[in-house]
Design an enzyme around this catalytic site. Structure first.
Site, short mmCIF file in Angstrom:
data_model
loop_
_atom_site.label_atom_id
_atom_site.label_comp_id
_atom_site.label_asym_id
_atom_site.label_seq_id
_atom_site.Cartn_x
_atom_site.Cartn_y
_atom_site.Cartn_z
N LYS A 215 0.84 -1.20 0.00
CA LYS A 215 0.00 0.00 0.00
C LYS A 215 0.87 1.25 0.00
CE LYS A 215 -3.52 2.32 2.74
NZ LYS A 215 -4.50 2.24 3.81
N GLU A 221 10.45 -4.79 4.65
CA GLU A 221 10.54 -6.19 4.23
C GLU A 221 10.26 -6.31 2.73
OE1 GLU A 221 8.86 -4.97 6.78
OE2 GLU A 221 8.88 -6.31 8.52
N GLY A 276 -4.89 -1.92 4.91
CA GLY A 276 -4.12 -3.08 4.43
C GLY A 276 -4.81 -4.40 4.73
N ARG A 277 -5.31 -4.56 5.94
CA ARG A 277 -5.92 -5.85 6.34
C ARG A 277 -7.32 -6.02 5.78
NH1 ARG A 277 -4.78 -2.42 10.43
NH2 ARG A 277 -6.47 -1.61 11.73
N GLU A 362 -4.91 -6.66 14.69
CA GLU A 362 -4.40 -5.33 14.35
C GLU A 362 -5.54 -4.31 14.45
OE1 GLU A 362 -2.57 -4.13 10.35
OE2 GLU A 362 -0.78 -4.65 11.46
N HIS A 393 -5.53 -33.26 17.28
CA HIS A 393 -4.40 -34.06 17.77
C HIS A 393 -3.30 -33.19 18.35
CE1 HIS A 393 -6.08 -37.72 15.97
NE2 HIS A 393 -6.57 -36.87 15.08
N LYS A 519 9.34 -0.77 14.36
CA LYS A 519 9.99 -0.56 13.05
C LYS A 519 11.07 0.49 13.18
CE LYS A 519 5.71 -1.10 10.34
NZ LYS A 519 4.76 -0.41 9.48
O1 LIG Z 1 1.07 -2.70 2.26
P1 LIG Z 1 2.16 -2.10 3.05
O2 LIG Z 1 2.13 -0.59 3.03
O3 LIG Z 1 3.51 -2.61 2.58
O4 LIG Z 1 1.99 -2.50 4.56
C1 LIG Z 1 2.03 -3.84 4.98
C2 LIG Z 1 1.46 -4.04 6.35
O5 LIG Z 1 2.20 -3.32 7.32
C3 LIG Z 1 1.34 -2.79 8.30
O6 LIG Z 1 1.28 -1.43 8.12
C4 LIG Z 1 1.80 -3.12 9.69
O7 LIG Z 1 3.15 -2.93 9.84
C5 LIG Z 1 0.00 -3.45 8.02
O8 LIG Z 1 -1.05 -2.71 8.51
C6 LIG Z 1 0.04 -3.59 6.55
O9 LIG Z 1 -0.90 -4.51 6.10
#
Ligand SMILES: O=P(O)(O)OC[C@H]1O[C@](O)(CO)[C@@H](O)[C@@H]1O
Length: 560
Positions: A215, A221, A276-277, A362, A393, A519
């Site tokens: 987003k 990452e 995002g979620r 979240e 199990h 972060k």
């Molecule tokens: O889509 P992006 O901006 O890379 O963010 C990834 C995820 O990181 C977050 O901001 C949490 O760190 C989530 O809310 C989001 O889904």
């Protein structure tokens, strides 16, 4: 449509008479049990079953009575759940800390519907992007879109994390039976290099398309993995120009996508009003459209919309997200539950609990209300789960005989994607699976008493160990089949459950400030891990524990 933020909601719900009435209702459970409630009312299952869209939902095995339900509905009324819901659907800026509308429901409006927010027809924008996705997916799936060396695409790699990963991964697995174009998907999310290298070992860049989903397009990452993936592709395919044929992006940030070197014609847009979620049904779902096809994706969106319509229009007493949301509030705030288990009796739905963890935790892991005041009651729960029968199990022992209250949502399907006969000829593996599905909620609810156990000639000293206490709540969600439409309905159901709970607790379900500090501190710590010279003590010291851990790490890495 008016997009002004709603007036600050300052009422502490726990100070209302409706909250007190629910609290008093706990006493109604003191002298009864699910066994007795069922024995006293032969119609209980029917009274506490709802049909919403394609879902048959039996919540009769919950620790409620009609009178408790009435009090919970009054609580929902007091919290103005319906009014807040309508504000969300209308595009008001209910995400007040980020001054944003919350419009994932607009992502699944049928073509031709209009929704004007902040002077913009967002429904038209959504359908323009869907058309772009469809055209692109059809080109890739038909083989018209070729890789740099002229090969067809047979693998899609999604790079993203959190909401830009969990949804596509879960949906991709759930819709395995719909993947008919010979395109498989792989996903890279973790900044742990093991994630990337495992996928690199499996793919051939010449026939692979990479979808970078972020987003913000700033997430450490995702950007780290995307750059590493890009280097690998350029090295393997021998040419920078290969990037254009092998990398596309899904984002709200066109400038950053261009900076990465992706032609913005190959970018699929979404908007800041999609959290995002809550984004798997936006362009974030592109990898799923590539593997399962545009028609399945349309059906997926229609499923969401059907549940949205149910949530927006069904009377409170028949409104599934409101009922299930209230049950969560009942268990967490009045009966002391700290977690909810979601157990899909479907291997294809195995990533659903992980997906729900971000959606619920979240969203609901908040300690202050919308007006910034501390909440005076528990909010959110730990959501967790694994597919049945595997969970039986592993952790079901605690569900059956442990000391914690863990409400369970069982999710199952009447028809399998494909079935296999058992070798003794007694029936199908799917029937075997589903017999476990029905047995577990029954055992949780009704258990087995000491007398019943002793009647089976069990030695008296062993009997207490075999007692199954029962009276443990669960909800059963049964759908005809795991289709794209049913999957959309299930996701929208839990999105709206989260909404209902946040509305009652008066918290913002759409921000996530709690993830920021970690972060930032990782960024501050990184130089102290990597620099050749040992970090200077004093100004560079973080805290006793972290300093010692850094020293141990540096030593293990052979750094001074
Ligand atoms: O889509 P992006 O901006 O890379 O963010 C990834 C995820 O990181 C977050 O901001 C949490 O760190 C989530 O809310 C989001 O889904």
């Amino acid at each position: 449509m008016n997009a002004q933020p709603p007036a600050a909601a300052a009422t502490d719900i726990s100070t209302t008479p409706e909250w007190d009435a629910v609290g008093d209702a706990v006493a109604e459970l003191a002298d009864t049990s699910l066994r007795e409630l069922f024995a006293a009312d032969g119609g209980r299952a029917g009274k506490f079953t709802i049909h919403a869209c394609d879902l048959h939902v039996d919540f009769s095995k919950n620790l409620i009575t009609e009178s408790i339900a009435t009090k919970l509905f009054a609580l929902a009324k007091r919290a103005d759940v319906a009014g807040k819901r309508d504000e969300m659907f209308a595009g008001r800026h209910i995400n007040t800390t980020e001054d944003r509308a919350v419009l994932h429901t607009a992502l699944r409006l049928p073509r031709g519907e209009e929704l004007s927010v902040d002077g913009q027809d967002v429904a038209a924008d959504v359908h323009a992007v869907l058309a772009q996705m469809r055209t692109f997916a059809e080109r890739v799936r038909s083989g018209e879109w070729k890789g740099h060396t002229g090969r067809d695409i047979d693998t899609v790699v999604g790079i993203g994390i959190g909401g830009s990963d969990l949804g596509p991964v879960m949906v991709d697995k759930a819709l395995r039976a719909y993947q008919t174009a010979g395109i498989r998907a792989r996903y890279v999310s973790n900044v742990d290099p093991a994630d990337l290298t495992a996928v690199l070992a499996e793919i051939d860049p010449a026939s692979t398309l990479v979808v970078i989903a972020s987003k913000t397009f700033t997430t450490q990452e995702t950007l780290t993995n995307a750059h590493a993936m890009r280097r690998h592709f350029v090295a393997e395919l021998g040419d920078e120009s290969a990037v254009a044929k092998h990398f596309v992006a899904v984002s709200t940030a066109a400038d950053k996508v261009a900076e990465f070197g992706i032609d913005t014609n190959h970018m699929f847009e979404f908007w800041d009003w999609v959290g995002g979620r809550y984004s798997v049904d936006s362009a974030i779902g592109l990898t799923c459209m590539l593997t399962a096809g545009p028609e399945a994706f349309d059906e997926f969106l229609a499923g969401f919309h059907a549940m949205d319509t149910h949530f927006a229009t069904a009377p409170t007493r028949e409104n599934l997200p409101i009922i299930m949301g209230l049950l969560g509030v009942w268990y967490s705030d009045f009966l002391g539950a700290q977690s909810t288990a979601v157990i899909p009796y479907s291997e294809d739905l195995s990533r659903f609990p992980a997906y729900l963890q971000q959606l619920t935790m979240e969203s609901l892991g908040k300690s202050v209300r919308l007006d910034g005041a501390d909440v005076a009651y528990p909010t959110g729960q730990v959501w967790w789960g694994e597919p049945g029968t595997n969970g039986q199990h592993a952790f079901f022992q605690l569900l059956h005989q442990g000391t914690q209250l863990v409400p369970v949502d069982f999710i199952g399907f009447a028809n399998p994607a494909e079935d296999v006969q058992t070798s003794d000829g007694s029936g199908s593996m799917h029937d075997l699976l589903m017999s476990n599905f029905f047995a577990q909620s029954r055992v949780l609810a009704f258990g087995k008493t000491e007398d019943e156990i002793l009647a089976e000639d069990v030695p008296a000293d062993l009997a207490p160990h075999k007692v199954m206490p029962g009276n443990r709540p669960s909800t059963t969600v049964l759908a005809p089949r795991l289709t794209p439409g049913v999957l959309g309905q299930l996701i929208a159901l839990y999105e709206h459950i989260v909404f209902v709970q946040a509305a009652i607790w008066g918290i913002n379900a759409f921000d996530q400030w709690g993830v920021e500090l970690g972060k930032k501190q990782a960024g501050q710590l990184l130089p102290y891990l990597t620099s050749d010279a040992a970090p200077t003590k004093g100004a560079a010291a973080f805290d006793g524990s972290t300093d010692a851990l850094l020293a141990a790490y540096r030593s293990a890495r052979g750094r001074s």
